[in-house]
Design a protein around this motif. Structure first.
Motif, PDB file in Angstrom:
ATOM      1  N   VAL A 169      -9.233   1.333 -12.709  1.00 24.03           N
ATOM      2  CA  VAL A 169     -10.364   1.603 -11.815  1.00 24.03           C
ATOM      3  C   VAL A 169     -10.735   0.348 -11.030  1.00 24.03           C
ATOM      4  N   PHE A 170     -10.715  -0.818 -11.706  1.00 24.89           N
ATOM      5  CA  PHE A 170     -11.044  -2.083 -11.048  1.00 24.89           C
ATOM      6  C   PHE A 170     -10.066  -2.387  -9.921  1.00 24.89           C
ATOM      7  N   TYR A 171      -8.772  -2.260 -10.197  1.00 23.98           N
ATOM      8  CA  TYR A 171      -7.773  -2.559  -9.170  1.00 23.98           C
ATOM      9  C   TYR A 171      -7.853  -1.571  -8.009  1.00 23.98           C
ATOM     10  N   LEU A 172      -8.155  -0.322  -8.314  1.00 27.86           N
ATOM     11  CA  LEU A 172      -8.249   0.669  -7.250  1.00 27.86           C
ATOM     12  C   LEU A 172      -9.511   0.472  -6.421  1.00 27.86           C
ATOM     13  N   GLY A 173     -10.640   0.285  -7.097  1.00 25.78           N
ATOM     14  CA  GLY A 173     -11.914   0.192  -6.387  1.00 25.78           C
ATOM     15  C   GLY A 173     -12.167  -1.151  -5.743  1.00 25.78           C
ATOM     16  N   PHE A 174     -11.804  -2.241  -6.418  1.00 23.76           N
ATOM     17  CA  PHE A 174     -12.132  -3.582  -5.918  1.00 23.76           C
ATOM     18  C   PHE A 174     -10.992  -4.192  -5.111  1.00 23.76           C
ATOM     19  N   LYS A 175      -9.762  -4.052  -5.594  1.00 21.53           N
ATOM     20  CA  LYS A 175      -8.628  -4.678  -4.929  1.00 21.53           C
ATOM     21  C   LYS A 175      -7.811  -3.717  -4.076  1.00 21.53           C
ATOM     22  N   ARG A 176      -8.197  -2.441  -4.105  1.00 17.76           N
ATOM     23  CA  ARG A 176      -7.512  -1.424  -3.306  1.00 17.76           C
ATOM     24  C   ARG A 176      -6.029  -1.319  -3.650  1.00 17.76           C
ATOM     25  N   LEU A 177      -5.722  -1.448  -4.923  1.00 16.81           N
ATOM     26  CA  LEU A 177      -4.352  -1.297  -5.404  1.00 16.81           C
ATOM     27  C   LEU A 177      -4.285  -0.089  -6.327  1.00 16.81           C
ATOM     28  N   ASN A 178      -3.444   0.869  -5.998  1.00 18.92           N
ATOM     29  CA  ASN A 178      -3.267   2.059  -6.823  1.00 18.92           C
ATOM     30  C   ASN A 178      -2.140   1.778  -7.815  1.00 18.92           C
ATOM     31  N   LEU A 179      -2.494   1.626  -9.085  1.00 10.88           N
ATOM     32  CA  LEU A 179      -1.499   1.328 -10.113  1.00 10.88           C
ATOM     33  C   LEU A 179      -0.922   2.582 -10.751  1.00 10.88           C
ATOM     34  N   VAL A 180      -1.557   3.730 -10.512  1.00 12.70           N
ATOM     35  CA  VAL A 180      -1.109   4.972 -11.138  1.00 12.70           C
ATOM     36  C   VAL A 180       0.063   5.572 -10.371  1.00 12.70           C
ATOM     37  N   ARG A 181      -0.037   5.591  -9.049  1.00 17.88           N
ATOM     38  CA  ARG A 181       1.013   6.232  -8.253  1.00 17.88           C
ATOM     39  C   ARG A 181       2.400   5.647  -8.523  1.00 17.88           C
ATOM     40  N   PRO A 182       2.555   4.315  -8.562  1.00 19.73           N
ATOM     41  CA  PRO A 182       3.893   3.778  -8.864  1.00 19.73           C
ATOM     42  C   PRO A 182       4.421   4.187 -10.240  1.00 19.73           C
ATOM     43  N   MET A 183       3.506   4.384 -11.208  1.00 18.44           N
ATOM     44  CA  MET A 183       3.959   4.799 -12.536  1.00 18.44           C
ATOM     45  C   MET A 183       4.370   6.268 -12.539  1.00 18.44           C
ATOM     46  N   ILE A 184       4.002   7.006 -11.506  1.00 18.23           N
ATOM     47  CA  ILE A 184       4.437   8.396 -11.361  1.00 18.23           C
ATOM     48  C   ILE A 184       5.717   8.480 -10.532  1.00 18.23           C
ATOM     49  N   THR A 185       5.696   7.834  -9.378  1.00 13.97           N
ATOM     50  CA  THR A 185       6.836   7.927  -8.457  1.00 13.97           C
ATOM     51  C   THR A 185       7.911   6.886  -8.719  1.00 13.97           C
ATOM     52  N   GLY A 186       7.517   5.786  -9.365  1.00 11.63           N
ATOM     53  CA  GLY A 186       8.444   4.680  -9.584  1.00 11.63           C
ATOM     54  C   GLY A 186       8.449   3.688  -8.444  1.00 11.63           C
ATOM     55  N   ARG A 187       7.723   3.998  -7.349  1.00 11.49           N
ATOM     56  CA  ARG A 187       7.790   3.152  -6.171  1.00 11.49           C
ATOM     57  C   ARG A 187       6.408   2.660  -5.765  1.00 11.49           C
ATOM     58  N   ARG A 188       6.384   1.526  -5.091  1.00  9.87           N
ATOM     59  CA  ARG A 188       5.152   1.000  -4.503  1.00  9.87           C
ATOM     60  C   ARG A 188       5.458   0.545  -3.078  1.00  9.87           C
ATOM     61  N   ALA A 189       4.388   0.362  -2.305  1.00 13.69           N
ATOM     62  CA  ALA A 189       4.559  -0.092  -0.930  1.00 13.69           C
ATOM     63  C   ALA A 189       5.079  -1.520  -0.909  1.00 13.69           C
ATOM     64  N   ARG A 190       5.943  -1.807   0.049  1.00 14.93           N
ATOM     65  CA  ARG A 190       6.476  -3.163   0.210  1.00 14.93           C
ATOM     66  C   ARG A 190       5.606  -3.911   1.213  1.00 14.93           C
ATOM     67  N   ALA A 191       5.152  -5.103   0.816  1.00 24.01           N
ATOM     68  CA  ALA A 191       4.325  -5.915   1.706  1.00 24.01           C
ATOM     69  C   ALA A 191       5.145  -6.405   2.893  1.00 24.01           C
ATOM     70  N   ALA A 192       4.457  -6.741   3.975  1.00 20.68           N
ATOM     71  CA  ALA A 192       5.140  -7.215   5.178  1.00 20.68           C
ATOM     72  C   ALA A 192       5.942  -8.478   4.863  1.00 20.68           C
ATOM     73  N   GLY A 193       7.206  -8.438   5.198  1.00 17.89           N
ATOM     74  CA  GLY A 193       8.062  -9.600   4.962  1.00 17.89           C
ATOM     75  C   GLY A 193       8.564  -9.734   3.545  1.00 17.89           C
ATOM     76  N   GLU A 194       8.160  -8.827   2.664  1.00 18.11           N
ATOM     77  CA  GLU A 194       8.574  -8.914   1.261  1.00 18.11           C
ATOM     78  C   GLU A 194      10.027  -8.458   1.105  1.00 18.11           C
ATOM     79  N   ALA A 195      10.782  -9.223   0.351  1.00 20.64           N
ATOM     80  CA  ALA A 195      12.194  -8.893   0.116  1.00 20.64           C
ATOM     81  C   ALA A 195      12.396  -8.541  -1.351  1.00 20.64           C
ATOM     82  N   ALA A 196      11.667  -7.532  -1.824  1.00 22.05           N
ATOM     83  CA  ALA A 196      11.748  -7.115  -3.227  1.00 22.05           C
ATOM     84  C   ALA A 196      12.923  -6.164  -3.417  1.00 22.05           C
ATOM     85  N   ALA A 197      13.736  -6.439  -4.401  1.00 24.31           N
ATOM     86  CA  ALA A 197      14.886  -5.585  -4.691  1.00 24.31           C
ATOM     87  C   ALA A 197      14.469  -4.440  -5.605  1.00 24.31           C
ATOM     88  N   ASP A 198      15.045  -3.258  -5.365  1.00 23.34           N
ATOM     89  CA  ASP A 198      14.788  -2.117  -6.236  1.00 23.34           C
ATOM     90  C   ASP A 198      15.281  -2.414  -7.648  1.00 23.34           C
TER      91      ASP A 198
END
Length: 226
Positions: A169-198
């Motif tokens: 709730v803290f990360y969603l409400g205060f930091k605007r980060l949804n931690l639940v969706r990635p644990m469902i879909t397996g994916r998260r948004a990639r930040a601009a310029g981020e070179a994160a490997a799957d």
């Protein structure tokens, strides 16, 4: 193992980690309910299922994908402290797996769950009619102490779950980060310029872990009497 990519996102959680997470939630709830209602046959089966999940997760902590491995998310106290100092800032980006605090919360939850399951394996009820599969290896008084400890440790699990939900709730409400969706879909948004490997995982190693988990849970359920 490959999955169809999603534009602007990166795969951060593998399928076994997500299945472990979402299977554990109803199993813990069912174990509590079956214990409270004294459906002990169901309670034991649920406990064996949780044991199998824990064995698999420990295996997967060494054999799994990058973000599943203990070596990736168990950080030093200094790293955890430095991260904690950033919690007051609204600016944040999604971590590549567990953040330093989240990593230690995983270890705490696994440790408490293992403790609860092990205590339940040796537990004996007050009349001596219901007992765990390993109760014959201890005295009646030790079995009773294990039963009481088994119940006490559940309170620690409730506290950790409450902290986990509060953090989400803290990360969603205060930091605007949804931690639940990635644990469902397996994916998260990639930040601009981020070179994160799957993340990538091995179905063969997952199968080995499933066989190991099932074999250990079955052996324990028999009291190691083959």
């Amino acid at each position: 193992m490959t999955e169809s990519p999603i534009a602007g996102s990166t795969r951060v959680w593998d399928l076994p980690v997500r299945l472990f997470h979402w299977l554990l939630v109803p199993l813990i709830a069912f174990s509590w309910w079956s214990g409270e209602e004294h459906y002990m046959d169901w309670h034991r089966l649920s406990g064996y299922a949780i044991l199998a999940l824990l064995v698999f997760r420990i295996w997967w902590g060494f054999a799994g994908s990058r973000t599943a491995r203990f070596g990736q998310f168990v950080r030093s106290p200094g790293t955890v402290l430095a991260y904690a100092k950033t919690l007051g800032s609204r600016s944040a980006h999604a971590a590549d797996g567990h953040n330093p605090l989240g990593g230690w919360s995983v270890i705490a939850m696994l440790a408490v769950l293992v403790t609860m399951v092990v205590a339940g394996l040796f537990a004996v009820d007050v009349d001596g009619f219901e007992s765990g599969p390993l109760a014959d290896y201890v005295t009646f008084d030790q079995g009773r102490a294990a039963a009481e400890f088994h119940e006490t440790v559940f309170n620690a699990i409730v506290a950790l779950v409450a902290l986990h939900v509060a953090a989400i709730v803290f990360y969603l409400g205060f930091k605007r980060l949804n931690l639940v969706r990635p644990m469902i879909t397996g994916r998260r948004a990639r930040a601009a310029g981020e070179a994160a490997a799957d993340v990538r995982w091995s179905p063969l190693l997952a199968l080995v872990g499933l066989v190991l988990a099932g074999a250990i849970a079955w052996a324990v359920s028999t009291g190691f009497r083959f």
